[in-house]
Design a protein around this motif. Sequence first.
Motif, PDB file in Angstrom:
ATOM      1  N   PRO A   1       0.821  -1.224   0.000  1.00 40.37           N
ATOM      2  CA  PRO A   1       0.000   0.000   0.000  1.00 40.37           C
ATOM      3  C   PRO A   1       0.850   1.268   0.000  1.00 40.37           C
ATOM      4  CG  PRO A   1      -0.891  -1.595   1.544  1.00 40.37           C
ATOM      5  CD  PRO A   1       0.422  -2.135   1.093  1.00 40.37           C
ATOM      6  N   THR A   2       1.965   1.248   0.707  1.00 41.90           N
ATOM      7  CA  THR A   2       2.839   2.421   0.750  1.00 41.90           C
ATOM      8  C   THR A   2       3.433   2.707  -0.624  1.00 41.90           C
ATOM      9  OG1 THR A   2       3.392   2.057   3.077  1.00 41.90           O
ATOM     10  CG2 THR A   2       4.920   3.391   1.783  1.00 41.90           C
ATOM     11  N   GLU A   3       3.887   1.669  -1.310  1.00 40.00           N
ATOM     12  CA  GLU A   3       4.446   1.856  -2.654  1.00 40.00           C
ATOM     13  C   GLU A   3       3.389   2.387  -3.603  1.00 40.00           C
ATOM     14  OE1 GLU A   3       6.576  -0.800  -6.196  1.00 40.00           O
ATOM     15  OE2 GLU A   3       6.317  -1.642  -4.178  1.00 40.00           O
ATOM     16  N   ASP A   4       2.184   1.826  -3.539  1.00 43.10           N
ATOM     17  CA  ASP A   4       1.101   2.324  -4.393  1.00 43.10           C
ATOM     18  C   ASP A   4       0.776   3.783  -4.077  1.00 43.10           C
ATOM     19  OD1 ASP A   4       0.647   0.124  -6.004  1.00 43.10           O
ATOM     20  OD2 ASP A   4      -0.889  -0.744  -4.702  1.00 43.10           O
TER      21      ASP A   4
ATOM     22  N   LEU B   1      -7.022  10.507  -0.159  1.00 45.72           N
ATOM     23  CA  LEU B   1      -6.886  10.107  -1.561  1.00 45.72           C
ATOM     24  C   LEU B   1      -8.056  10.623  -2.377  1.00 45.72           C
ATOM     25  CD1 LEU B   1      -5.518   8.484  -3.817  1.00 45.72           C
ATOM     26  CD2 LEU B   1      -6.718   6.445  -2.965  1.00 45.72           C
ATOM     27  N   LEU B   2      -9.273  10.542  -1.821  1.00 49.70           N
ATOM     28  CA  LEU B   2     -10.442  11.022  -2.552  1.00 49.70           C
ATOM     29  C   LEU B   2     -10.359  12.509  -2.859  1.00 49.70           C
ATOM     30  CD1 LEU B   2     -13.493   9.164  -0.950  1.00 49.70           C
ATOM     31  CD2 LEU B   2     -12.682   8.991  -3.303  1.00 49.70           C
ATOM     32  N   SER B   3      -9.914  13.301  -1.890  1.00 48.53           N
ATOM     33  CA  SER B   3      -9.829  14.745  -2.120  1.00 48.53           C
ATOM     34  C   SER B   3      -8.816  15.062  -3.207  1.00 48.53           C
ATOM     35  CB  SER B   3      -9.469  15.478  -0.826  1.00 48.53           C
ATOM     36  OG  SER B   3      -8.171  15.127  -0.381  1.00 48.53           O
ATOM     37  N   ARG B   4      -7.733  14.316  -3.259  1.00 43.57           N
ATOM     38  CA  ARG B   4      -6.733  14.539  -4.297  1.00 43.57           C
ATOM     39  C   ARG B   4      -7.293  14.151  -5.671  1.00 43.57           C
ATOM     40  NH1 ARG B   4      -3.050  17.769  -5.816  1.00 43.57           N
ATOM     41  NH2 ARG B   4      -2.260  17.738  -3.666  1.00 43.57           N
ATOM     42  N   LEU B   5      -7.982  13.023  -5.756  1.00 44.78           N
ATOM     43  CA  LEU B   5      -8.568  12.616  -7.036  1.00 44.78           C
ATOM     44  C   LEU B   5      -9.614  13.625  -7.505  1.00 44.78           C
ATOM     45  CD1 LEU B   5      -9.061   8.772  -6.458  1.00 44.78           C
ATOM     46  CD2 LEU B   5      -7.273   9.885  -7.821  1.00 44.78           C
ATOM     47  N   GLN B   6     -10.402  14.131  -6.578  1.00 41.70           N
ATOM     48  CA  GLN B   6     -11.416  15.123  -6.939  1.00 41.70           C
ATOM     49  C   GLN B   6     -10.773  16.402  -7.462  1.00 41.70           C
ATOM     50  OE1 GLN B   6     -13.919  15.592  -3.438  1.00 41.70           O
ATOM     51  NE2 GLN B   6     -13.965  13.373  -3.213  1.00 41.70           N
ATOM     52  N   ALA B   7      -9.647  16.774  -6.895  1.00 46.10           N
ATOM     53  CA  ALA B   7      -8.972  18.006  -7.305  1.00 46.10           C
ATOM     54  C   ALA B   7      -8.252  17.847  -8.642  1.00 46.10           C
ATOM     55  CB  ALA B   7      -7.980  18.440  -6.223  1.00 46.10           C
ATOM     56  N   GLU B   8      -7.751  16.652  -8.924  1.00 47.10           N
ATOM     57  CA  GLU B   8      -6.903  16.438 -10.092  1.00 47.10           C
ATOM     58  C   GLU B   8      -7.672  16.043 -11.348  1.00 47.10           C
ATOM     59  OE1 GLU B   8      -3.592  16.745 -10.553  1.00 47.10           O
ATOM     60  OE2 GLU B   8      -3.336  17.548  -8.528  1.00 47.10           O
ATOM     61  N   LEU B   9      -8.788  15.353 -11.197  1.00 44.57           N
ATOM     62  CA  LEU B   9      -9.464  14.764 -12.342  1.00 44.57           C
ATOM     63  C   LEU B   9     -10.694  15.582 -12.737  1.00 44.57           C
ATOM     64  CD1 LEU B   9      -9.260  11.019 -11.220  1.00 44.57           C
ATOM     65  CD2 LEU B   9      -7.569  12.398 -12.462  1.00 44.57           C
ATOM     66  N   SER B  10     -11.283  15.237 -13.859  1.00 44.91           N
ATOM     67  CA  SER B  10     -12.438  15.995 -14.332  1.00 44.91           C
ATOM     68  C   SER B  10     -13.393  15.095 -15.105  1.00 44.91           C
ATOM     69  CB  SER B  10     -11.985  17.149 -15.237  1.00 44.91           C
ATOM     70  OG  SER B  10     -11.302  16.651 -16.380  1.00 44.91           O
ATOM     71  N   SER B  11     -14.585  15.617 -15.305  1.00 47.92           N
ATOM     72  CA  SER B  11     -15.614  15.013 -16.145  1.00 47.92           C
ATOM     73  C   SER B  11     -15.970  13.594 -15.683  1.00 47.92           C
ATOM     74  CB  SER B  11     -15.147  15.030 -17.603  1.00 47.92           C
ATOM     75  OG  SER B  11     -16.215  14.686 -18.475  1.00 47.92           O
ATOM     76  N   HIS B  12     -16.330  12.748 -16.649  1.00 47.58           N
ATOM     77  CA  HIS B  12     -16.814  11.411 -16.313  1.00 47.58           C
ATOM     78  C   HIS B  12     -15.702  10.519 -15.778  1.00 47.58           C
ATOM     79  CE1 HIS B  12     -20.444  12.775 -18.148  1.00 47.58           C
ATOM     80  NE2 HIS B  12     -19.915  12.829 -19.349  1.00 47.58           N
TER      81      HIS B  12
ATOM     82  N   GLY C   1      -8.604   0.336   0.068  1.00 47.78           N
ATOM     83  CA  GLY C   1      -8.753   0.906   1.410  1.00 47.78           C
ATOM     84  C   GLY C   1      -7.412   1.075   2.099  1.00 47.78           C
ATOM     85  N   GLU C   2      -6.526   0.106   1.947  1.00 44.18           N
ATOM     86  CA  GLU C   2      -5.193   0.183   2.553  1.00 44.18           C
ATOM     87  C   GLU C   2      -4.363   1.288   1.904  1.00 44.18           C
ATOM     88  OE1 GLU C   2      -3.766  -3.738   1.939  1.00 44.18           O
ATOM     89  OE2 GLU C   2      -5.175  -4.644   3.358  1.00 44.18           O
ATOM     90  N   ILE C   3      -4.510   1.433   0.588  1.00 42.26           N
ATOM     91  CA  ILE C   3      -3.798   2.506  -0.115  1.00 42.26           C
ATOM     92  C   ILE C   3      -4.266   3.874   0.389  1.00 42.26           C
ATOM     93  CG2 ILE C   3      -3.487   3.637  -2.356  1.00 42.26           C
ATOM     94  CD1 ILE C   3      -3.768   0.793  -3.610  1.00 42.26           C
ATOM     95  N   ALA C   4      -5.586   4.023   0.571  1.00 42.76           N
ATOM     96  CA  ALA C   4      -6.126   5.297   1.050  1.00 42.76           C
ATOM     97  C   ALA C   4      -5.586   5.642   2.434  1.00 42.76           C
ATOM     98  CB  ALA C   4      -7.654   5.238   1.080  1.00 42.76           C
ATOM     99  N   VAL C   5      -5.510   4.627   3.320  1.00 42.95           N
ATOM    100  CA  VAL C   5      -4.955   4.858   4.659  1.00 42.95           C
ATOM    101  C   VAL C   5      -3.486   5.253   4.566  1.00 42.95           C
ATOM    102  CG1 VAL C   5      -4.382   3.756   6.853  1.00 42.95           C
ATOM    103  CG2 VAL C   5      -6.608   3.338   5.805  1.00 42.95           C
ATOM    104  N   ALA C   6      -2.727   4.542   3.736  1.00 40.36           N
ATOM    105  CA  ALA C   6      -1.305   4.844   3.580  1.00 40.36           C
ATOM    106  C   ALA C   6      -1.101   6.230   2.980  1.00 40.36           C
ATOM    107  CB  ALA C   6      -0.645   3.786   2.698  1.00 40.36           C
ATOM    108  N   TYR C   7      -1.914   6.587   2.006  1.00 33.96           N
ATOM    109  CA  TYR C   7      -1.781   7.891   1.348  1.00 33.96           C
ATOM    110  C   TYR C   7      -2.026   9.032   2.329  1.00 33.96           C
ATOM    111  CZ  TYR C   7      -2.232  11.540  -2.191  1.00 33.96           C
ATOM    112  OH  TYR C   7      -2.041  12.675  -2.931  1.00 33.96           O
ATOM    113  N   GLU C   8      -3.092   8.915   3.107  1.00 33.19           N
ATOM    114  CA  GLU C   8      -3.390   9.982   4.067  1.00 33.19           C
ATOM    115  C   GLU C   8      -2.309  10.077   5.130  1.00 33.19           C
ATOM    116  OE1 GLU C   8      -7.052  11.686   6.840  1.00 33.19           O
ATOM    117  OE2 GLU C   8      -7.316   9.852   5.666  1.00 33.19           O
ATOM    118  N   GLY C   9      -1.774   8.935   5.553  1.00 33.47           N
ATOM    119  CA  GLY C   9      -0.708   8.955   6.545  1.00 33.47           C
ATOM    120  C   GLY C   9       0.558   9.600   6.028  1.00 33.47           C
ATOM    121  N   LEU C  10       0.840   9.413   4.751  1.00 33.04           N
ATOM    122  CA  LEU C  10       2.067   9.955   4.163  1.00 33.04           C
ATOM    123  C   LEU C  10       1.947  11.434   3.808  1.00 33.04           C
ATOM    124  CD1 LEU C  10       3.035   7.037   1.726  1.00 33.04           C
ATOM    125  CD2 LEU C  10       4.354   7.789   3.724  1.00 33.04           C
TER     126      LEU C  10
END
Length: 364
Positions: A56-59, A104-115, A90-99
């Motif tokens: 999860p940390t590497e991802d 992770l969701l907030s970053r995806l919402q900020a970076e991506l667009s449309s469908h 779920g493990e990736i999301a926990v690792a991402y927020e910890g790092l």
Amino acid sequence: MCCWCSCLECIHNIPPLNLLFPHFDSASAPGHEEEEEAAPVASMASISVPDPVPSPTEDAENIRKAVQGWGTDEKALIEILGHRTAAQRGEIAVAYEGLYDETLLSRLQAELSSHFKGAMTLWAMDPAARDAKLAYKALRKKAGERHAWPLIEVACASSPDHLVAVRKAYCSAYDSSLEEDVAACALYKDPLRQFLVRLVSSYRYAGEHVDDELARAEAAELHAAVVTKKEALHGDVVRIVCSRSKPQLKATFERYKQEHGKAIDEVLEGNSNDKLSAMLKTAVWCLTSPEKHFAEVIRTSIIGLGTDESSLTRGIVSRAEVDMKKVKEEYKVRYKTTVTADVVGDTSGYYQAILLALIGPEQP
């Protein structure tokens, strides 16, 4: 609390990971010495997971690289998130927020667009929070047969424990219960509203025991209500469909066909002008043959003028880890084409790419 269930307050209130993610256990938690072991993929799931799977940390670190700097590496996001199970995401999301001290969701919402943004954020959510969000949105759309489908799907096409997890996630995200919001929804009128309340409030027996005598008696009750009285959502129908276990309902519907020479879903389809019959048919399919319903969800989102991307996304994201292989088989038999061919013909770009990753390869 935030509607995406991704703030710290909401995270503290959602159910345990082992309830949200069926394959999650303490041995696969971030930081455990066996964290790189791949979570199992359901036999009818269509997603593929690399072997060995990165930690999860590497991802999380690779996702960070994909969203930093000028532009976003959408292909990398698809390659990582599109090929991980719910527990692994779920493990990736926990690792991402910890790092990185952001979700992770907030970053995806900020970076991506449309469908593409809609598909990736839905996929990245835990399944219970995702279904809670879909139910919440269904209660705020104009009334209509297809707009109620997400409520029926959540209630009928998943396990009893998952429905409990959805109700908990809904309470955490929206400060109200799913049951009370359905009961108060002005978009639906009784008896449909009462039917939907009973469905989302249910907790079915999850065992395999079947009472053959009960199946015979309730098949007769269904016929009396649906055919003789022409009341698709008669009280007896609601009681049976909203309370019995799935194996018991399958036995009842089989007895119905034996006794009356026609399957109950065929009878309901024959009442094409009756919206209540259509809703009952949807529930019957989701309870006993969900692949039929989700093949219809995908097909109806594509045919006609324009594409209903929200329904298309929901149909594919919801079943990719459950029974997409069966959905694809049903789709091919019923529509004489493939899910892949229709998605390729109606979508494009990275949105198409994430859908195809979740659909997986078609069988010859």
